[in-house]
Scaffold this motif. Structure first.
Motif, PDB file in Angstrom:
ATOM      1  N   LYS A  67       3.760  -0.268  -2.434  1.00  0.00           N
ATOM      2  CA  LYS A  67       3.596  -1.317  -3.439  1.00  0.00           C
ATOM      3  C   LYS A  67       2.911  -2.533  -2.803  1.00  0.00           C
ATOM      4  O   LYS A  67       3.196  -2.880  -1.649  1.00  0.00           O
ATOM      5  N   PRO A  68       2.012  -3.193  -3.548  1.00  0.00           N
ATOM      6  CA  PRO A  68       1.322  -4.363  -2.986  1.00  0.00           C
ATOM      7  C   PRO A  68       2.311  -5.412  -2.484  1.00  0.00           C
ATOM      8  O   PRO A  68       3.305  -5.709  -3.160  1.00  0.00           O
ATOM      9  N   SER A  69       2.028  -5.958  -1.306  1.00  0.00           N
ATOM     10  CA  SER A  69       2.927  -6.926  -0.678  1.00  0.00           C
ATOM     11  C   SER A  69       2.100  -7.995   0.024  1.00  0.00           C
ATOM     12  O   SER A  69       1.126  -7.673   0.706  1.00  0.00           O
ATOM     13  N   GLN A  70       2.531  -9.256  -0.142  1.00  0.00           N
ATOM     14  CA  GLN A  70       1.740 -10.381   0.362  1.00  0.00           C
ATOM     15  C   GLN A  70       2.634 -11.394   1.049  1.00  0.00           C
ATOM     16  O   GLN A  70       3.646 -11.826   0.493  1.00  0.00           O
ATOM     17  N   LEU A  98      -1.682  -8.740   3.816  1.00  0.00           N
ATOM     18  CA  LEU A  98      -1.733  -8.004   2.554  1.00  0.00           C
ATOM     19  C   LEU A  98      -1.670  -6.519   2.884  1.00  0.00           C
ATOM     20  O   LEU A  98      -2.701  -5.880   3.113  1.00  0.00           O
ATOM     21  N   PRO A 136       0.471  -2.811   1.734  1.00  0.00           N
ATOM     22  CA  PRO A 136       1.423  -2.176   0.817  1.00  0.00           C
ATOM     23  C   PRO A 136       2.584  -1.538   1.567  1.00  0.00           C
ATOM     24  O   PRO A 136       2.402  -0.962   2.650  1.00  0.00           O
ATOM     25  N   HIS A 143      -0.631   3.025   2.591  1.00  0.00           N
ATOM     26  CA  HIS A 143      -1.783   2.662   1.763  1.00  0.00           C
ATOM     27  C   HIS A 143      -1.948   3.573   0.554  1.00  0.00           C
ATOM     28  O   HIS A 143      -2.718   3.251  -0.357  1.00  0.00           O
TER      29      HIS A 143
END
Length: 206
Positions: free
Chosen positions: A121-124, A100, A102, A117
């Protein structure tokens, strides 16, 4: 001639070869791509999502405006289930994990991406190690977001870059490999008109 995995009146699923753009790039020398080649046989074909130039494997394309809209909405809502297979540098110590982190463009080294950070963009990504040898591991990758270069940067961030990746490995880690070792081997999604679930697979070539 392309390896067409599935075709009907509204959509295609094909195996994109490595080292081929999904859509035209900037400049005459980058006009050759998956879409322009497919247009010779399927003049109405439209891109729905992309695979990196160096990545091979399954990609879905629409054949009319209605199916393009329906498939695009699925990808926006993260309905499709995607799996990739990769060979990475070094031996992973765990059998599975989640990343997890960004991601944002690395503007000074475009088209590279980086962990950021503040602006990312949030990335998973979920991963699963399925085999190990002396100096590499084979992993299955399940991206839950679709950021540019997500799998490549996420694996680099945990110290296991994808072998053959000219952007994110040093020369010793990509020299000697004929390609980047990343392949989209599973894809599941809803048919854009009929609504039933479809699943496709592609044998990993490395």
């Amino acid at each position: 001639m392309f390896d067409i995995v599935y075709a009907d009146d509204v959509m295609l699923v094909v195996n994109k070869p490595e080292d081929l753009l999904s859509v035209p790039g900037i400049g005459e020398e980058k006009k050759d791509c998956l879409v322009t080649r497919l247009q010779r046989e399927f003049p109405t074909v439209r891109i729905v999502h992309r695979l990196d130039f160096a990545t091979s494997g399954l990609i879905v394309l629409a054949l009319n405006a209605g199916s393009h809209r329906a498939l695009s909405i699925q990808f926006q809502n993260r309905v499709p289930k995607k799996r990739y297979q990769a060979r990475v540098h070094g031996q992973l110590t765990e059998d599975k994990g989640e990343i997890l982190l960004p991601l944002a463009p690395d503007w000074e080294r475009r088209p590279r991406m980086k962990v950021d950070h503040e602006l990312g963009k949030p990335s998973q990504t979920h991963w699963e190690c399925i085999s190990r040898d002396q100096d590499s591991s084979r992993v299955l990758l399940y991206p839950h977001t679709g950021r540019s270069h997500q799998l490549r940067v996420h694996l680099l961030s945990i110290g296991h870059p994808i072998l053959g990746d000219v952007f994110y490995t040093d020369e010793a880690q990509h020299q000697g490999y004929p390609r980047m070792m990343l392949h989209a081997d599973r894809l599941g999604l809803e048919h854009p008109v009929q609504g039933h679930w479809l699943e496709f697979s592609s044998e990993c070539p490395f």
